[in-house]
Enzyme design. Structure first.
Site, mmCIF file in Angstrom:
data_model
loop_
_atom_site.group_PDB
_atom_site.id
_atom_site.type_symbol
_atom_site.label_atom_id
_atom_site.label_comp_id
_atom_site.label_asym_id
_atom_site.label_seq_id
_atom_site.Cartn_x
_atom_site.Cartn_y
_atom_site.Cartn_z
ATOM 1 N N PHE A 80 -15.387 -31.584 17.895
ATOM 2 C CA PHE A 80 -15.329 -32.853 17.184
ATOM 3 C C PHE A 80 -15.103 -32.516 15.710
ATOM 4 C CE2 PHE A 80 -16.884 -36.444 14.766
ATOM 5 C CZ PHE A 80 -15.986 -37.381 15.241
ATOM 6 N N THR A 81 -14.366 -33.389 15.017
ATOM 7 C CA THR A 81 -13.877 -33.080 13.670
ATOM 8 C C THR A 81 -14.987 -32.610 12.722
ATOM 9 O OG1 THR A 81 -14.061 -35.438 13.186
ATOM 10 C CG2 THR A 81 -11.885 -34.627 13.831
ATOM 11 N N LYS A 94 -23.621 -44.944 16.499
ATOM 12 C CA LYS A 94 -22.931 -45.266 17.760
ATOM 13 C C LYS A 94 -23.937 -45.889 18.733
ATOM 14 C CE LYS A 94 -19.913 -42.278 15.807
ATOM 15 N NZ LYS A 94 -20.168 -41.628 14.513
ATOM 16 N N ARG A 128 -6.030 -39.681 16.972
ATOM 17 C CA ARG A 128 -6.843 -38.560 17.433
ATOM 18 C C ARG A 128 -5.874 -37.549 18.053
ATOM 19 N NH1 ARG A 128 -10.539 -38.155 14.294
ATOM 20 N NH2 ARG A 128 -12.518 -39.173 14.565
HETATM 21 C C1 LIG Z 1 -19.311 -37.170 18.780
HETATM 22 C C2 LIG Z 1 -19.602 -37.331 17.328
HETATM 23 N N1 LIG Z 1 -20.396 -36.451 16.722
HETATM 24 C C3 LIG Z 1 -20.689 -36.546 15.415
HETATM 25 C C4 LIG Z 1 -20.160 -37.552 14.629
HETATM 26 C C5 LIG Z 1 -20.442 -37.571 13.141
HETATM 27 O O1 LIG Z 1 -21.287 -38.605 12.838
HETATM 28 P P1 LIG Z 1 -21.226 -39.466 11.473
HETATM 29 O O2 LIG Z 1 -19.910 -40.161 11.444
HETATM 30 O O3 LIG Z 1 -22.396 -40.382 11.588
HETATM 31 O O4 LIG Z 1 -21.373 -38.508 10.342
HETATM 32 C C6 LIG Z 1 -19.346 -38.502 15.228
HETATM 33 C C7 LIG Z 1 -18.782 -39.594 14.400
HETATM 34 O O5 LIG Z 1 -17.755 -40.120 14.556
HETATM 35 C C8 LIG Z 1 -19.048 -38.390 16.614
HETATM 36 O O6 LIG Z 1 -18.244 -39.267 17.235
#
Ligand SMILES: Cc1ncc(COP(=O)(O)O)c(C=O)c1O
Length: 473
Positions: A137-138, A271, A395
């Site tokens: 994940f990014t 989320k 994405r």
């Molecule tokens: C799977 C996942 N992990 C971590 C994050 C990072 O969280 P945040 O955007 O609250 O910093 C996200 C956010 O999009 C996510 O989708």
């Protein structure tokens, strides 16, 4: 179907209808815009939907992060927010909700998910260590890299195939993981970075069976497992639906079981937890907790607020319990599936099976004539906005960024445009409008050209990159 005998939505799909397990008490007006206004807004935003103003958006499916509608219980709990700098009673209610729902005894609050990722990465990754995970994940990968780690994708191959019908495309391929352990030794592995559901694979779940086998493998080698629990309740719902032996277990029970196979978890509460801001990291180990609790004061705030206001922690406490309600998750996942099923029926290529939080349009099949370095998924997000005011996000190649070693685009196997559905915000009628807009963009797909990137920021480029339309194919 005759016009004289209209059918309900359920009848059209050959099933009984479902409805939202809530009624609406307050509304936020939204307005439509004309094509000319949208074209101007899009060009000012450099064809990046992250750079649009929300007032220029009609239906906002950019993200399901922090865009949830809160319940009356959450709003009323916010009035009880204890804004004490230290020892806020809101923190203790927050902590109890996380402990009860996820089962970890030690909880550190953070302002959102990436705050927790930062703390975990800085605390447990040593320079050069490998961090295997079920797809990147990014923000997670960036924090792992900034701490000196090297992310290694060990998700099953099916996850990279948008048409594979595998019910648990979020599963870890244990052979890939074992090969990594053999190559680098257990001491060369920082931890296993497990996510449920897997956002970049299309909101795909991993199974309990996979989690148990992973635990067993990691125990043999003394490797820790940390879980990104951001959408774990959605993962649990999909297990209830698909995994033999789990149909009679509640979402709450499945969440607890999934956590029991791990050493700790972090979460973007924006989320599943039905709030607009918040996060945490929670662990079993006392020494690790001490380190995290010490570092949080450097980057986030004191260990009893971690960057959140007392009222934010109250909202997370209530939302965390609402998130694991079976009725809520049923409506949540079914709404996403309703939109996806319409698109499937019209031949629009999407990632299958339909995942938990979003529909992912497969831009590679949508625009087979647009090469990946002309950014088909970015193009599709821009075209959908221009067509309808519906905002999604890229994405694909832009999100994947550049390889830090070679400096080349990473060219991910999945080139997707995500339509993320905020929780408890839009109705089935909104989904109809979105589906028809996507269809209209699909109908004129052969005339669409790609984009050229004209500005590229160094970190997480998808947020701020700018593009121009290409004249030629
Ligand atoms: C799977 C996942 N992990 C971590 C994050 C990072 O969280 P945040 O955007 O609250 O910093 C996200 C956010 O999009 C996510 O989708």
């Amino acid at each position: 179907m005759s016009r004289e005998h209209p059918e309900t939505m359920g009848q059209q799909f050959g099933r009984r209808s479902w409805a939202e397990p809530w009624k609406i008490k307050m509304v936020e007006p939204i307005t439509t815009t004309d094509r000319q206004t949208r074209e101007r807004a899009l060009s000012e935003a450099g064809f990046n939907t992250f750079l649009l103003r929300s007032e220029d958006v009609y239906i906002d499916l950019l993200t399901d992060s922090g865009t949830n509608a809160m319940s009356d219980r959450q709003w009323s709990a916010m009035l009880l927010g204890d804004e004490a700098y230290a020892g806020s009673s809101s923190f203790y209610r927050f902590e109890s909700a996380i402990r009860e729902t996820y089962g970890y005894p030690r909880v550190v609050p953070t302002h959102q998910g990436r705050g927790a990722e930062h703390l975990l990465s800085q605390t447990v990754i040593k320079e050069g260590q490998i961090v295997p995970g079920n797809m990147y994940f990014t923000t997670t990968r960036l924090h792992q890299e900034l701490a000196g780690g090297v992310f290694a994708d060990v998700i099953i191959d099916e996850a990279h195939d948008p048409s594979s019908q595998h019910p648990f495309k979020g599963n870890i391929d244990l052979d890939k993981l074992e090969a990594l352990i053999e190559r680098h030794g257990a001491e060369g592995i920082a931890y296993v970075s497990l996510a449920g559901t897997v956002n970049m694979a299309g909101g795909q779940p991993y199974s309990v069976a996979n989690a148990k086998a992973l635990r067993e493998l990691c125990d043999r080698h003394g490797i820790q497992i940390y879980l990104d629990a951001t959408r774990l309740a959605e993962n649990a719902y999909l297990i209830q639906e698909r995994e033999p032996g789990y149909a009679d277990k509640s979402v709450a029970e499945i969440v607890r079981e999934l956590c029991s196979y791990t050493d700790g978890a972090w979460m973007s509460a924006k989320k599943d937890a039905l709030v607009n801001i918040g996060g945490w990291i929670a662990v079993n180990d006392e020494d690790l907790f001490d380190s995290l609790r010490n570092l949080v004061v450097v980057y986030e705030g004191l260990h009893t607020y971690g960057g959140m206001a007392g009222r934010d922690m109250e909202a997370v406490a209530v939302g965390t319990r609402e998130a694991v309600s079976d009725d809520h998750q049923h409506q949540r996942v079914m709404q996403v599936r309703y939109l996806g099923t319409l698109l499937q029926r019209w031949g629009v290529p999407i990632v299958e099976p339909i995942g938990g939080h979003a529909i992912f349009l497969d831009a590679t099949r949508f625009y087979p004539h647009i090469p990946q370095d002309h950014f088909p998924a970015q193009t599709l997000a821009a075209e959908l906005y221009a067509e309808s005011g519906v905002r999604g996000m890229e994405r694909g190649n832009v999100s994947a960024g550049r390889d830090p070693e070679t400096g080349e685009h990473r060219y991910p196997a999945l080139e997707l445009t995500r339509l993320a559905i905020p929780r408890r915000v839009y109705t089935q009628a909104h989904m109809d409008v979105v589906a028809e807009a996507v269809k209209a963009v699909h109908d004129r797909r052969t005339a669409t050209r790609g984009l050229r990137m004209v500005y590229e920021p160094h970190y997480l480029r998808f947020f701020q990159a700018r593009f121009e339309r290409r004249e030629e194919a």
